[in-house]
Design an enzyme around this catalytic site. Structure first.
Site, PDB file in Angstrom:
ATOM      1  N   CYS A  98       0.868  -1.183   0.000  1.00 24.26           N
ATOM      2  CA  CYS A  98       0.000   0.000   0.000  1.00 24.26           C
ATOM      3  C   CYS A  98       0.903   1.230   0.000  1.00 24.26           C
ATOM      4  O   CYS A  98       1.802   1.343   0.813  1.00 24.26           O
ATOM      5  CB  CYS A  98      -0.883  -0.015   1.246  1.00 24.26           C
ATOM      6  SG  CYS A  98      -1.680   1.551   1.619  1.00 24.26           S
ATOM      7  N   CYS A 102      -3.580   7.570  -1.345  1.00 30.39           N
ATOM      8  CA  CYS A 102      -4.907   7.707  -1.959  1.00 30.39           C
ATOM      9  C   CYS A 102      -5.957   8.216  -0.974  1.00 30.39           C
ATOM     10  O   CYS A 102      -6.945   8.818  -1.386  1.00 30.39           O
ATOM     11  CB  CYS A 102      -5.373   6.371  -2.511  1.00 30.39           C
ATOM     12  SG  CYS A 102      -4.058   5.237  -2.887  1.00 30.39           S
ATOM     13  N   THR A 189      -3.820   4.892   7.807  1.00 30.37           N
ATOM     14  CA  THR A 189      -2.859   4.493   6.780  1.00 30.37           C
ATOM     15  C   THR A 189      -1.876   5.625   6.472  1.00 30.37           C
ATOM     16  O   THR A 189      -2.293   6.736   6.151  1.00 30.37           O
ATOM     17  CB  THR A 189      -3.624   4.105   5.496  1.00 30.37           C
ATOM     18  OG1 THR A 189      -4.412   2.962   5.785  1.00 30.37           O
ATOM     19  CG2 THR A 189      -2.677   3.801   4.353  1.00 30.37           C
ATOM     20  N   GLU A 256      -0.229   1.325   9.492  1.00 31.30           N
ATOM     21  CA  GLU A 256      -1.358   2.010  10.122  1.00 31.30           C
ATOM     22  C   GLU A 256      -1.061   2.394  11.571  1.00 31.30           C
ATOM     23  O   GLU A 256      -0.265   1.732  12.245  1.00 31.30           O
ATOM     24  CB  GLU A 256      -2.610   1.124  10.061  1.00 31.30           C
ATOM     25  CG  GLU A 256      -3.362   1.190   8.732  1.00 31.30           C
ATOM     26  CD  GLU A 256      -2.688   0.512   7.553  1.00 31.30           C
ATOM     27  OE1 GLU A 256      -1.761  -0.293   7.767  1.00 31.30           O
ATOM     28  OE2 GLU A 256      -3.075   0.782   6.401  1.00 31.30           O
ATOM     29  N   HIS A 291     -12.915   5.739  -2.309  1.00 27.87           N
ATOM     30  CA  HIS A 291     -11.890   4.821  -1.799  1.00 27.87           C
ATOM     31  C   HIS A 291     -12.178   3.381  -2.230  1.00 27.87           C
ATOM     32  O   HIS A 291     -11.259   2.592  -2.413  1.00 27.87           O
ATOM     33  CB  HIS A 291     -11.741   4.939  -0.282  1.00 27.87           C
ATOM     34  CG  HIS A 291     -10.368   4.551   0.188  1.00 27.87           C
ATOM     35  ND1 HIS A 291      -9.225   5.147  -0.291  1.00 27.87           N
ATOM     36  CD2 HIS A 291      -9.945   3.588   1.029  1.00 27.87           C
ATOM     37  CE1 HIS A 291      -8.167   4.574   0.254  1.00 27.87           C
ATOM     38  NE2 HIS A 291      -8.575   3.606   1.056  1.00 27.87           N
ATOM     39  N   TYR A 295      -9.962   0.035  -4.837  1.00 28.33           N
ATOM     40  CA  TYR A 295      -9.557  -1.317  -4.459  1.00 28.33           C
ATOM     41  C   TYR A 295      -9.460  -2.295  -5.622  1.00 28.33           C
ATOM     42  O   TYR A 295      -8.756  -3.294  -5.529  1.00 28.33           O
ATOM     43  CB  TYR A 295     -10.473  -1.830  -3.328  1.00 28.33           C
ATOM     44  CG  TYR A 295      -9.858  -1.519  -1.971  1.00 28.33           C
ATOM     45  CD1 TYR A 295      -9.492  -0.226  -1.638  1.00 28.33           C
ATOM     46  CD2 TYR A 295      -9.606  -2.530  -1.060  1.00 28.33           C
ATOM     47  CE1 TYR A 295      -8.892   0.052  -0.426  1.00 28.33           C
ATOM     48  CE2 TYR A 295      -9.003  -2.253   0.167  1.00 28.33           C
ATOM     49  CZ  TYR A 295      -8.664  -0.962   0.472  1.00 28.33           C
ATOM     50  OH  TYR A 295      -8.065  -0.699   1.670  1.00 28.33           O
ATOM     51  N   CYS A 298      -5.411  -0.616  -6.808  1.00 28.33           N
ATOM     52  CA  CYS A 298      -4.176  -0.881  -6.044  1.00 28.33           C
ATOM     53  C   CYS A 298      -4.036  -2.370  -5.745  1.00 28.33           C
ATOM     54  O   CYS A 298      -2.948  -2.938  -5.860  1.00 28.33           O
ATOM     55  CB  CYS A 298      -4.136  -0.058  -4.763  1.00 28.33           C
ATOM     56  SG  CYS A 298      -5.288  -0.585  -3.473  1.00 28.33           S
ATOM     57  N   GLU A 442      -6.418  -6.391   5.033  1.00 26.57           N
ATOM     58  CA  GLU A 442      -6.676  -5.101   4.409  1.00 26.57           C
ATOM     59  C   GLU A 442      -7.684  -5.216   3.270  1.00 26.57           C
ATOM     60  O   GLU A 442      -8.501  -4.325   3.065  1.00 26.57           O
ATOM     61  CB  GLU A 442      -5.362  -4.524   3.892  1.00 26.57           C
ATOM     62  CG  GLU A 442      -5.208  -3.072   4.255  1.00 26.57           C
ATOM     63  CD  GLU A 442      -5.060  -2.192   3.064  1.00 26.57           C
ATOM     64  OE1 GLU A 442      -4.773  -2.728   1.980  1.00 26.57           O
ATOM     65  OE2 GLU A 442      -5.245  -0.985   3.220  1.00 26.57           O
TER      66      GLU A 442
HETATM   67 FE1  SF4 Z   1      -3.438   1.785   0.237  1.00 29.27          FE
HETATM   68 FE2  SF4 Z   1      -4.932   0.950  -1.773  1.00 29.27          FE
HETATM   69 FE3  SF4 Z   1      -6.008   2.449   0.166  1.00 29.27          FE
HETATM   70 FE4  SF4 Z   1      -4.281   3.474  -1.639  1.00 29.27          FE
HETATM   71  S1  SF4 Z   1      -6.334   2.659  -2.024  1.00 29.27           S
HETATM   72  S2  SF4 Z   1      -4.306   3.830   0.549  1.00 29.27           S
HETATM   73  S3  SF4 Z   1      -2.873   1.780  -1.908  1.00 29.27           S
HETATM   74  S4  SF4 Z   1      -5.160   0.367   0.361  1.00 29.27           S
HETATM   75 FE    FE Z   2      -6.527   0.855   2.472  1.00 29.20          FE
END
Ligand code: SF4
Ligand code: FE
Length: 481
Positions: A98, A102, A189, A256, A291, A295, A298, A442
């Site tokens: 990660c 984002c 995060t 985190e 967000h 997913y 990423c 996660e």
């Molecule tokens: Fe991390 Fe994915 Fe969330 Fe971006 S979208 S902060 S890479 S888990």
């Molecule tokens: Fe996340």
């Protein structure tokens, strides 16, 4: 824009209060527990400086016309939303982890449209303040953490009903120059290696929760802010040898932390919501949709690494020609590309808000994240299946390199002679890192737990209209409403 080096250097100018293992971390850049997360976030700066990724990693600021890092950009059209998805997949491929940046991007975008609508409704000046703050973020190419999840205490009680009011971040004092807030944000995060953090409400609220209807931004080292870094599976390996870590450079997920706000002062120009409970639902849902869009991007980038690791270990083990192995690799690709389809689709179906900024299609974004909670587990299961049980019984790097017994470890952990034992070791540790423990959790709970998506899917499912469709096809007229 900052280079990766400038980003890392800029962290040295901040002095956040960070604790891990009961001790203070003075410098997150040099500390072995936090450095991998710094490296992962630095990739968001590094790739933006490369000409081949300019189109994906940078954008033109709608405020200034300057070229900015896409992680500070407000989406101006569906093309921006699609490029965001492609950018996140690329970064997942490059870090296998990660890269954290984002969440702040999504917080800024959600606030951009909601503050505009709040000002239209109430004559407030939140949008103007946000635009000023956004300019600073863009000009200085800042990394912002997005702080949403409150500790929540007893989940059956709303914020104002909690025996301890600090279970949700709230205002304790309104002053002429700003507000004083108290509470905490969980699962933060990337926060210890961010410059700023942006707090949003975590649930939709009503009038009695007015003091909890809050959005604001602070530097990570503001007085009264304390970060407690979370543990991860195998994290003490970060203090030992690099090979055993699996992904020594970029670590596991986002690093985190629990962030405590112990009577923290926020000046008014950094406050973007204070009491407007009527807009908490929109803010929460827009942020969550952005967000959840991520997913299938990423995580798919990480899945690309997992598929690659599965293919590599199959060759090491000499099983790559077996038809069931090939079929499992195909299945892994099928699953990860299915996730990607969801992220691309919710971006293509994005829509313009009154502010001019674009939002994703919320239904499709929620479906995407719901799929991640299942399909990533299946992708990881297949990878472990292909790799074999030795990923869980492998000795340490020190045994591999021990002058007495190293030769035996070298000999008995070798697979195909085309590959060295170290290659097989490294690939096995990478698979362990990517498919077990903290990383997989996660996919379940990041961007909201599965039930949160199901609630939003239900809300947008329009079952009444679908029932009418069925009645029409069945030739039923005059059915009760
Ligand atoms: Fe991390 Fe994915 Fe969330 Fe971006 S979208 S902060 S890479 S888990
Ligand atoms: Fe996340």
């Amino acid at each position: 824009m900052k280079t990766a080096r400038e980003y890392v250097q800029s962290l040295g100018q901040l002095h956040p209060v960070v604790y891990a293992f009961g001790e203070r971390i003075e410098n997150v850049v040099d500390h072995p527990l936090t450095r991998p997360h710094v490296n992962a976030a630095a990739m968001t700066y590094h790739l933006a400086t490369l000409p081949e990724y300019k189109d994906l990693m940078t954008a033109t600021s709608h405020l200034t016309g300057a070229t900015i890092n896409r992680f500070t950009h407000i989406h101006q059209n569906t093309d921006d939303l699609i490029k965001k998805v492609k950018m996140l997949r690329l970064l997942g491929q490059r870090t296998g982890s990660c890269f954290q940046r984002c969440v702040g991007l999504d917080a800024l975008n959600a606030l951009y449209s909601v503050t505009y609508e709040m000002d239209q409704a109430f004559g407030t000046e939140y949008h103007k303040r946000l635009v000023k703050y956004l300019r600073k973020v863009q000009d200085e190419d800042l990394m912002c953490a997005g702080s949403m999840t409150d500790p929540k205490g007893d989940r059956s009680l709303s914020p104002h009903e909690q025996p301890d009011p600090d279970m949700y971040v709230h205002v304790v004092e309104r002053r002429s120059d700003g507000i004083v807030v108290s509470g905490a944000k969980a699962h933060q995060t990337g926060i210890v290696n961010s410059h700023e953090f942006i707090c949003l409400p975590t649930v939709a609220m009503d009038e009695e929760d007015k003091d909890y209807a809050l959005a604001f931004a602070l530097p990570v080292d503001a007085p009264g802010v304390i970060h407690v870094f979370g543990r991860q599976s195998n994290d003490t390996r970060k203090l030992e040898d690099s090979l055993d870590q699996g992904n020594a450079r970029f670590g596991t997920v986002g690093g985190e932390a629990l962030t405590i706000l112990d009577n923290v002062f926020v000046p008014w120009d950094r406050v973007f919501m204070c009491g407007e409970y009527q807009f908490t639902r929109d803010l929460v849902e827009r942020f969550a949709s952005y967000h959840r869009q991520n997913y299938g991007a990423c995580k798919v980038g990480v899945a690309d690494v997992i598929v690659g690791a599965a293919a590599a270990i199959a060759e090491c083990n000499g099983v790559n020609r077996a038809s069931h192995i090939r079929d499992k690799l195909v299945e892994m690709c099928h699953l990860s590309e299915t996730l990607y389809c969801g992220s691309i689709a919710c971006s293509c179906e994005g829509a313009k808000t009154p502010s001019g900024a674009y939002v994703v299609d919320s239904m499709l974004a929620n479906v995407t994240k719901q799929n991640v909670t299942r399909l990533m587990y299946e992708i990881c299961r297949l990878c472990q299946d292909i790799a074999g049980g030795f990923i869980a019984t492998l000795p340490s790097e020190r045994d591999l390199k021990n002058p007495e017994i190293g030769k035996y470890v070298q000999k008995y952990f070798r697979g195909s002679v085309s590959y060295t034992t170290e290659y097989r070791f490294r690939m096995a540790r990478l698979i362990e890192n990517l498919t077990a423990g903290t990383a997989l959790v996660e996919s379940m709970h990041g961007a909201g737990s599965p039930q949160a998506q199901r609630i939003m899917i239900y809300r947008q499912a329009n079952l009444a209209q679908k029932k009418k469709l069925a009645e029409a096809i069945a030739g039923i007229t005059g059915a009760p409403e």
